[in-house]
Design an enzyme around this catalytic site. Structure first.
Site, PDB file in Angstrom:
ATOM      1  N   GLU A 140      -7.538 -70.873 -14.596  1.00  0.00           N
ATOM      2  CA  GLU A 140      -6.451 -69.991 -15.047  1.00  0.00           C
ATOM      3  C   GLU A 140      -5.080 -70.554 -14.688  1.00  0.00           C
ATOM      4  O   GLU A 140      -4.064 -70.089 -15.183  1.00  0.00           O
ATOM      5  CB  GLU A 140      -6.581 -68.607 -14.408  1.00  0.00           C
ATOM      6  CG  GLU A 140      -7.601 -67.720 -15.070  1.00  0.00           C
ATOM      7  CD  GLU A 140      -9.020 -68.145 -14.788  1.00  0.00           C
ATOM      8  OE1 GLU A 140      -9.259 -68.795 -13.752  1.00  0.00           O
ATOM      9  OE2 GLU A 140      -9.894 -67.844 -15.598  1.00  0.00           O
ATOM     10  N   ASP A 166     -12.699 -65.771 -20.688  1.00  0.00           N
ATOM     11  CA  ASP A 166     -12.984 -66.138 -19.293  1.00  0.00           C
ATOM     12  C   ASP A 166     -14.476 -66.014 -18.992  1.00  0.00           C
ATOM     13  O   ASP A 166     -14.873 -65.605 -17.907  1.00  0.00           O
ATOM     14  CB  ASP A 166     -12.162 -65.280 -18.306  1.00  0.00           C
ATOM     15  CG  ASP A 166     -12.275 -65.764 -16.866  1.00  0.00           C
ATOM     16  OD1 ASP A 166     -12.673 -66.918 -16.656  1.00  0.00           O
ATOM     17  OD2 ASP A 166     -11.975 -64.966 -15.948  1.00  0.00           O
ATOM     18  N   CYS A 168     -14.333 -26.887  -1.626  1.00  0.00           N
ATOM     19  CA  CYS A 168     -14.698 -28.029  -0.781  1.00  0.00           C
ATOM     20  C   CYS A 168     -13.556 -28.438   0.149  1.00  0.00           C
ATOM     21  O   CYS A 168     -13.772 -28.762   1.304  1.00  0.00           O
ATOM     22  CB  CYS A 168     -15.092 -29.227  -1.638  1.00  0.00           C
ATOM     23  SG  CYS A 168     -16.624 -28.989  -2.541  1.00  0.00           S
TER      24      CYS A 168
HETATM   25 CA    CA Z   1     -12.010 -67.899 -14.681  1.00  0.00          CA
END
Ligand code: CA
Length: 725
Positions: free
Chosen positions: A205, A326, A629
């Site tokens: 990247e 990716d 609660c």
């Molecule tokens: Ca990657």
């Protein structure tokens, strides 16, 4: 009588010393760590040791040990723990040889521990330049060492390969494996084949060109380098192979390197003498920017088989041609011999990020099958008979944003799988994930930084969905038992959170996996039935291992929350001392972890600027849906968190929790069926109002009130966050 007793004690003491000394002598450690080719090829027969990253060269991560089994695992308890004194992600697979454990932690620090007691024998800090972390996408992690001929090898975050004396922890040699003009990092574990240490790197990247290099284990001299993508044609190609694969590229890919880094998986078949590598995604992600002619971009997102002596290319299979998502193929590679359509076949088993489970003939790279192990996978409709994906044209992001499963986190990331030789199933740490892909048409290169060519912004209609599902970590994870012959799921255990640990399987009919919400869990391998768990005080992402010392079987795992998801989530670190530890368990042990620190009271954010009507509406809704609660007027009765003292992350994630069900794993379910976004905002405004009243009271010195508050208030949300995220 007294004398005899003393003598007995003395004898016991001598025996104890001998055992400790045996593990503590540098000479002994060096001799024990003198691994050679024969021992590594036969690593599976050394049942009590864990000699290589995947235990054996085929990386099955299966142990034949049965002392701990599905019948007695309830007696498993903590035998020792070792605090690394760091608090970031731990991802290493320890190597264990004759009672000594070699592992790594944050900033590529190497530890040698007595595997029976946890005692630190030595520690090696490679003094990583911490500024280099700016080039690391996914935390300052390291996945472990390799051992060969008395030395321990580590790849450092800043790109060095270091050989260390297994006896003393002193550096023997180091070499820089990268050109520091480019933002490469190393987080993976080296592998060693026939005296060559093989290491890749990360950074796709950030704009790098992928490769893997082999070095002589004794001298550190480079033996060979295999580039996974071609360089700039103007510089001339290194070899004919590069020239050939350059035909599968278009545009000016070399300017950002092309990606294809080999940052994690490798496996070796000694019989075929083939060394397999998983190659990373193409960079930048935006394929229209990177690759205008839409070519395949070899060898990104591929498995490549090499000769380990020379680095010579033998075959490849590309799982994601022209990757635009990716979808790395760097996920764990397992080599197994299975019956395929009635015939014995040497295959390679792979569950890369892209959501499909691949069976490939590992002798020649022939594609056999790809079936989605992640059922929501939608970028491709399937694979054709030639092993090419049939892309889903409706989800092409060329002209419009596309919402795609899986996300860049993958349906499976680096967390190792395991293949049980007993059940013949593959256990996959699966991720349920989604991402909006959209071209950034104004993309400009940021040298050395994140360069994906994708828009981080989202269209409004998916913003909420994205926030709920991705950014807010409300997606889930599973442990999936997959039959690679039938290509189908046999069982699945769903986890409350995403980003759970790697897997170990044993012949005791057990599968061990750590979870993001801070547990180490054992399941029966055949059925998935949960049979044991231990609270680890922090999320576990590393894979467990097992070994024996003095006839006792241990299960060990690194517990330390972090990695890509741990960073991207943007959550505050847990309070108290660092908890990134090595934990080791055996039958009958009951060592306790130090108690969690005092609960923290977080200052609330300021009151919301809303009208009294909105506040009143919030109070009404609170009284209708929440008080049961969380207590009347937002003052907790103690059983569940007091909302006035929530950690900042809970305020930031208020709507994903209340409407998105982000913490449904903890019992806080979604109220989206009864509350609108405006309703949720009104409740939040009311809680903030109550919280600021309480804060003002706390800051007003009224000791009794403060004392009562500390005793009563259950501000464990920070703790729950720490334990469950
Ligand atoms: Ca990657």
């Amino acid at each position: 009588m007294k004398a005899i007793r003393l003598m007995t004690l003395g004898f016991a003491a001598v025996l104890h010393c001998a055992a400790v000394l045996a593990a503590s002598t540098p000479e002994q450690r060096r001799a024990d760590a003198a691994l050679d080719h024969a021992r590594l090829v036969a690593a599976g027969s050394e049942q009590g040791n864990w000699l290589a990253h995947g235990r054996t060269y085929d990386e099955k991560r299966f142990s034949p040990l049965t002392q701990v089994n599905d019948g007695n695992v309830q007696q498993l308890g903590l035998a020792w723990h070792f605090n690394t004194n760091h608090s970031r992600g731990l991802e290493a697979t320890p190597i264990v040889i004759n009672g000594v454990m070699y592992s790594t932690g944050n900033w590529s620090v190497v530890y040698a521990n007595d595997a029976k007691t946890g005692e630190l024998l030595w520690q090696f800090d490679p003094q990583v330049d911490k500024s280099w972390a700016v080039h690391a996408c996914c935390d300052v992690v390291n996945r472990g060492v390799a051992v060969w001929n008395g030395k321990v090898y580590v790849g450092t975050l800043d790109g060095r390969l270091v050989a260390i004396d297994a006896g003393t922890g002193e550096k023997v040699w180091e070499t820089l494996t990268i050109d520091k003009q480019w933002p490469y990092t190393i987080t993976g574990a080296p592998r060693i084949v026939k005296g060559k240490v093989i290491i890749g790197n990360g950074g796709s990247e950030y704009g790098v060109r992928g490769y893997i290099t082999a070095y002589d284990a004794e001298t550190g001299q480079q033996a060979w380098r295999f580039w996974t993508v071609p360089g700039n044609p103007a510089d001339g190609f290194e070899n004919e192979l590069m020239q050939k694969i350059a035909e599968t590229w278009s545009g000016e890919w070399w300017k950002l390197g092309g990606g294809g880094t080999v940052w994690d998986s490798m496996a070796y078949d000694p019989e075929l003498d083939l060394f397999y590598i998983g190659v990373g995604n193409a960079g930048p992600w935006n394929r229209y920017l990177r690759n205008p002619e839409g070519k395949d971009n070899l060898f990104t997102a591929s498995i490549v088989a090499l000769r380990p002596d020379t680095g010579e290319y033998v075959w490849h299979y590309q799982e994601t041609p022209n990757d635009g998502w990716d979808y790395t193929s760097t996920q764990h590679i397992i080599l197994a011999d299975i019956e395929w359509q009635g015939q014995p076949r040497k295959v390679l088993l792979h569950a890369p990020k892209n959501g499909f489970f691949f069976v490939v003939d590992r002798t020649n790279g022939q594609f056999l099958s790809a079936v989605p192990y992640y059922p929501k996978t939608n970028w491709a409709l399937g694979y054709d008979e030639n092993g090419r994906p049939i892309e889903n044209k409706e989800l092409d992001y060329k002209d419009k944003p596309a919402l795609i499963h899986p996300s860049p986190m993958g349906a499976h990331n680096w967390h190792p799988m395991s293949y049980s030789e007993q059940t013949r199933l593959v256990y996959i740490p699966m991720i349920d994930s989604l991402f909006q892909y959209e071209q950034d048409k104004q993309f400009k290169v940021n040298k050395g930084l994140w360069n994906t060519g994708m828009k981080p912004a989202k269209t409004p209609d998916v913003e909420q969905l994205f926030n709920d599902i991705i950014a807010r970590k409300v997606t889930g994870g599973s442990l999936l038992a997959w039959d690679p012959v039938l290509q189908k799921k046999m069982w699945e255990v769903k986890h409350p959170l995403t980003w759970n640990g790697g897997v170990l399987s044993t012949a005791g009919n057990l599968v061990f996996q750590g979870t993001a919400d801070g547990r180490l869990v054992a399941y029966k391998s055949d059925s998935g039935e949960k049979v044991w768990e231990f609270k680890t005080q922090t999320g576990v992402i590393a894979p467990p291992i097992t070994y024996t010392v003095d006839g006792e079987q241990y299960i060990a795992v690194q517990a330390g929350w972090g990695g890509a998801f741990g960073l991207a989530g943007g959550l505050p670190p847990p309070p108290g001392e660092p908890r990134s530890r090595i934990l080791a368990f055996k039958l009958g042990a009951d060592v306790q972890l130090p108690p969690l620190p005092d609960k923290q009271l977080f200052d609330p954010p300021p009151r919301m600027a809303v009208s009294d009507d909105v506040l009143a509406h919030g109070k009404t809704l609170y009284s209708q849906f929440c008080f049961g609660c969380h207590g009347t007027d937002a003052v907790s009765g103690g059983a569940v968190p007091d909302l006035r003292w929530m950690a900042p992350a809970f305020h930031e994630n208020f709507k994903p929790i209340v409407l998105g069900g982000a913490l449904s794993g903890l019992g806080m379910v979604s109220f989206a069926d009864v509350l609108s976004e405006q309703d949720a905002d009104a409740i939040h405004a009311y809680i903030l109002d109550q919280a600021n009243d309480a804060k003002e009271k706390r800051d007003n010195p009224d000791p009794q009130w403060w004392h009562d508050l500390k005793v009563k208030v259950y501000s464990t949300i920070g703790e729950l966050m720490a334990e469950h995220l």
